[in-house]
Scaffold this motif. Sequence first.
Motif, short mmCIF file in Angstrom:
data_model
loop_
_atom_site.label_atom_id
_atom_site.label_comp_id
_atom_site.label_asym_id
_atom_site.label_seq_id
_atom_site.Cartn_x
_atom_site.Cartn_y
_atom_site.Cartn_z
N ILE A 288 55.73 148.04 0.03
CA ILE A 288 55.46 147.71 1.43
C ILE A 288 55.49 149.02 2.21
CG2 ILE A 288 56.27 146.38 3.43
CD1 ILE A 288 57.63 144.47 1.36
N PRO A 289 54.43 149.29 2.98
CA PRO A 289 54.39 150.55 3.73
C PRO A 289 55.63 150.70 4.63
CG PRO A 289 52.27 149.44 3.85
CD PRO A 289 53.20 148.50 3.17
N ASP A 290 56.07 151.94 4.84
CA ASP A 290 57.30 152.23 5.58
C ASP A 290 57.37 151.58 6.95
OD1 ASP A 290 58.39 153.65 3.59
OD2 ASP A 290 57.91 155.65 4.42
N ASP A 291 56.22 151.53 7.65
CA ASP A 291 56.23 151.03 9.02
C ASP A 291 55.86 149.55 9.11
OD1 ASP A 291 53.75 151.54 8.07
OD2 ASP A 291 53.00 152.55 9.88
N MET A 292 55.83 148.84 7.96
CA MET A 292 55.46 147.42 7.99
C MET A 292 56.64 146.57 7.50
SD MET A 292 52.01 147.44 8.68
CE MET A 292 51.05 146.13 7.94
N MET A 293 56.68 145.31 7.96
CA MET A 293 57.73 144.40 7.52
C MET A 293 57.12 143.15 6.88
SD MET A 293 59.00 143.03 11.24
CE MET A 293 58.99 144.62 12.06
N GLY A 294 57.72 142.71 5.78
CA GLY A 294 57.25 141.49 5.10
C GLY A 294 57.73 140.27 5.86
N LEU A 295 56.77 139.45 6.30
CA LEU A 295 57.16 138.26 7.07
C LEU A 295 56.77 136.95 6.38
CD1 LEU A 295 56.54 139.37 10.78
CD2 LEU A 295 58.66 139.42 9.46
N ASP A 296 56.12 137.05 5.22
CA ASP A 296 55.82 135.84 4.44
C ASP A 296 55.55 136.26 3.00
OD1 ASP A 296 55.37 133.17 3.84
OD2 ASP A 296 53.36 133.08 4.74
N ILE A 297 55.69 135.31 2.07
CA ILE A 297 55.26 135.57 0.71
C ILE A 297 53.72 135.59 0.69
CG2 ILE A 297 57.34 134.63 -0.37
CD1 ILE A 297 55.74 132.03 -0.94
N GLY A 298 53.15 136.32 -0.23
CA GLY A 298 51.69 136.41 -0.31
C GLY A 298 51.08 135.27 -1.10
N PRO A 299 49.73 135.20 -1.13
CA PRO A 299 49.04 134.09 -1.80
C PRO A 299 49.27 134.02 -3.32
CG PRO A 299 47.48 135.71 -0.94
CD PRO A 299 48.82 136.09 -0.41
N GLU A 300 49.36 135.18 -3.96
CA GLU A 300 49.57 135.18 -5.41
C GLU A 300 50.97 134.61 -5.72
OE1 GLU A 300 49.68 138.49 -8.88
OE2 GLU A 300 48.45 139.03 -7.13
N THR A 301 51.94 135.01 -4.91
CA THR A 301 53.31 134.50 -5.06
C THR A 301 53.35 133.00 -4.82
OG1 THR A 301 54.13 136.61 -4.23
CG2 THR A 301 55.68 134.76 -4.23
N ALA A 302 52.69 132.57 -3.73
CA ALA A 302 52.69 131.15 -3.39
C ALA A 302 52.10 130.32 -4.53
CB ALA A 302 51.90 130.92 -2.10
N ALA A 303 51.04 130.84 -5.18
CA ALA A 303 50.41 130.11 -6.29
C ALA A 303 51.36 130.03 -7.48
CB ALA A 303 49.10 130.79 -6.68
N ALA A 304 52.07 131.11 -7.77
CA ALA A 304 53.02 131.11 -8.89
C ALA A 304 54.18 130.16 -8.61
CB ALA A 304 53.55 132.53 -9.13
N TYR A 305 54.66 130.14 -7.37
CA TYR A 305 55.76 129.25 -7.01
C TYR A 305 55.30 127.79 -7.10
CZ TYR A 305 58.56 133.22 -5.18
OH TYR A 305 59.28 134.39 -5.04
N ALA A 306 54.09 127.52 -6.61
CA ALA A 306 53.56 126.15 -6.64
C ALA A 306 53.44 125.67 -8.09
CB ALA A 306 52.20 126.09 -5.94
N ASP A 307 53.05 126.57 -8.97
CA ASP A 307 52.94 126.26 -10.40
C ASP A 307 54.29 125.86 -10.98
OD1 ASP A 307 50.48 126.42 -11.67
OD2 ASP A 307 51.36 127.84 -13.14
N ALA A 308 55.31 126.64 -10.68
CA ALA A 308 56.66 126.35 -11.19
C ALA A 308 57.16 125.02 -10.63
CB ALA A 308 57.62 127.48 -10.81
N ILE A 309 56.86 124.76 -9.36
CA ILE A 309 57.31 123.53 -8.71
C ILE A 309 56.61 122.31 -9.33
CG2 ILE A 309 57.26 122.25 -6.51
CD1 ILE A 309 57.57 125.16 -5.17
N ALA A 310 55.34 122.49 -9.70
CA ALA A 310 54.59 121.38 -10.30
C ALA A 310 55.21 120.93 -11.62
CB ALA A 310 53.13 121.80 -10.52
N GLY A 311 55.90 121.85 -12.30
CA GLY A 311 56.51 121.52 -13.59
C GLY A 311 57.93 120.99 -13.49
N ALA A 312 58.45 120.82 -12.27
CA ALA A 312 59.84 120.41 -12.09
C ALA A 312 60.03 118.91 -12.22
CB ALA A 312 60.32 120.86 -10.70
N ALA A 313 61.21 118.52 -12.72
CA ALA A 313 61.60 117.11 -12.68
C ALA A 313 62.51 116.85 -11.49
CB ALA A 313 62.29 116.71 -13.98
N SER A 314 63.16 117.93 -11.01
CA SER A 314 63.90 117.82 -9.75
C SER A 314 63.82 119.15 -9.00
CB SER A 314 65.34 117.39 -9.97
OG SER A 314 66.04 118.31 -10.76
N VAL A 315 63.84 119.04 -7.68
CA VAL A 315 63.69 120.21 -6.82
C VAL A 315 64.73 120.15 -5.70
CG1 VAL A 315 62.19 121.41 -5.16
CG2 VAL A 315 61.18 120.33 -7.19
#
Length: 395
Positions: A288-315
Motif C-alpha cells: 500500500i503506497p505510503d500516503d494511502m490508507m486501506g479502507l476496504d478489502i479488494g475484489p480478489e480478496t472478496a472473491a476468495a472470502y466468498a468462496d470459503a464462505i460458500a463451503g461452510a456448514a456454519s458461519v
Amino acid sequence: MADIPTIDSLDARGKRVLVRVDFNVPLADGAVADDTRIRAALPTIQKLVGDGARVVLMSHLGRPSGEGYEEAYSLAPAAARLAKLLGRDVAFASDTVGPDAQAKVAALGDGDVVVLENLRFDTREKKNDPGFSQELAALGDAYVNDAFGTAHRAHASTAGVAALLPAYAGYLMDREVSTLTGMLDQPKRPFVAILGGSKVSDKIKVIDALMDKADVLIIGGGMCFTFLLAQGASVGASLKEDDWVERAAEMMAKAKERGVRLMLPVDVVAADRFAEDASTVTVSADAIPDDMMGLDIGPETAAAYADAIAGAASVFWNGPMGVFEMAPFEAGTRAVAEAVAANEAADTIIGGGDSVAAVNKFGLADAMTFISTGGGASMELVQGEALPGVEALRR
Ligand code: ADP
Ligand code: MG
C-alpha cells in the motif's frame, strides 16, 4: 440452558411477574425512532399476558445522570409504542420503585401490563445495590430476564434481584444464549468465522476464542493491517496498531499450529483520505503506497472470502470488512454479506452492532439464521466470559 428455567416452566396466572427488558431505544422528538428492541421482547410479554400474569416491565434507557428524573431519558415513549404493538392498554409508572410504581402494580389485573420509569434514574441500579434490588423484588412474585443486551452487566435489575425471587429466562434471552453457546460448543463443520471491524485490540479475545473453534478464520476490516504488518507488508497510512503486531504474529502462529486456515486480504481498496469523495486505487495488500490508507478489502480478496464462505456448514460473522458506511468502501462488506446470505444450507450467525447495521443496510437480514441483538453481550459470550445476568438465572 438445561440449568436455566424459561418462562415455559413458570405458572404465571395471577402472579406479579417482574420482567427486565431491553427498551434502550433511540428517541427522536419524544417518540421511539426504532422499535426493534421493543419488538424483540414481544414474544415474552405476549406469552405472560396470555397466561394471565400481572406483567411489570423494567428497563434502562440511555445514560442519565442517576440523580432522578430527566425527561430526555423517560421510558414513557417506549410504553406508548408497546401499547400500540400489543394492541392493548399499557400503564406507565412515573417512578421506578416509588409510590406511583407501587400503586400501579397493585392496581394490575390478570393479563395487565405496566412499564416502570427508567431504572438508571436511580444510581443504585448500576451499583447492584442490595436495597434497590429488594425494592424491585417487592414489586414481583417472580422475576424474568429477557434483556440479553445488558446481561454482561451486574446491575440490580439484571443480577441482584434475580437472587431474591424465583428467576426465569425470557424467550429472547433463551434464544440468544442457546444459539451462541450452541454454535461455540458444537459448530457444524466446516465452521467459518469472519472477523473485521476497526481494531485488533478490541477483538483480540474474540479472535483468540474462535481460533480454538473455527476451521477457517477470515480477517478483514481495519484490523487486517496489523496482521499484514506482522507479515512484513507495507500498509501505508492504514489503521494499524503497532503495539499489537506481536500479538497478531502469535495468532498467526497459533492458527498454523491448530491447522486453522487463516485468510488475510491479498488486495485492498486504498484511498488518499478518509472521505467519501477520496481518490481510490486497488492495490496489492502487501504494497500500500505510503500516503494511502486501506479502507476496504479488494475484489480478489472478496472473491476468495466468498468462496470459503460458500463451503461452510456454519458461519459466525462479526465486524465489517471495510468502511461500509461510505459507498466507495462498502463492496467488500456487501460481497461477504451476500455470500453468507447465499449459503442457505449453513447456520449463519451475525453479531456486533455495526455488522448487524451492515446486514440491514444491504437488506439481507432475513436470509441469516440468527442476528444477535446484544452487541457487547454477544461478544463477551463468544469470548468465553460468564455473563452476570445469565449466571444469576442458573439453578
Ligand atoms: P461491530 O460493531 O460489528 O463489532 P466494530 O465496531 O468492531 O464492529 O467496527 C466497525 C467499524 O469499523 C465501522 O464503523 C467501519 O467503518 C470500521 N472499519 C472497517 N474497516 C475499516 C478500515 N479499513 N479502516 C478504518 N475503519 C474501518
Ligand atoms: Mg461497533
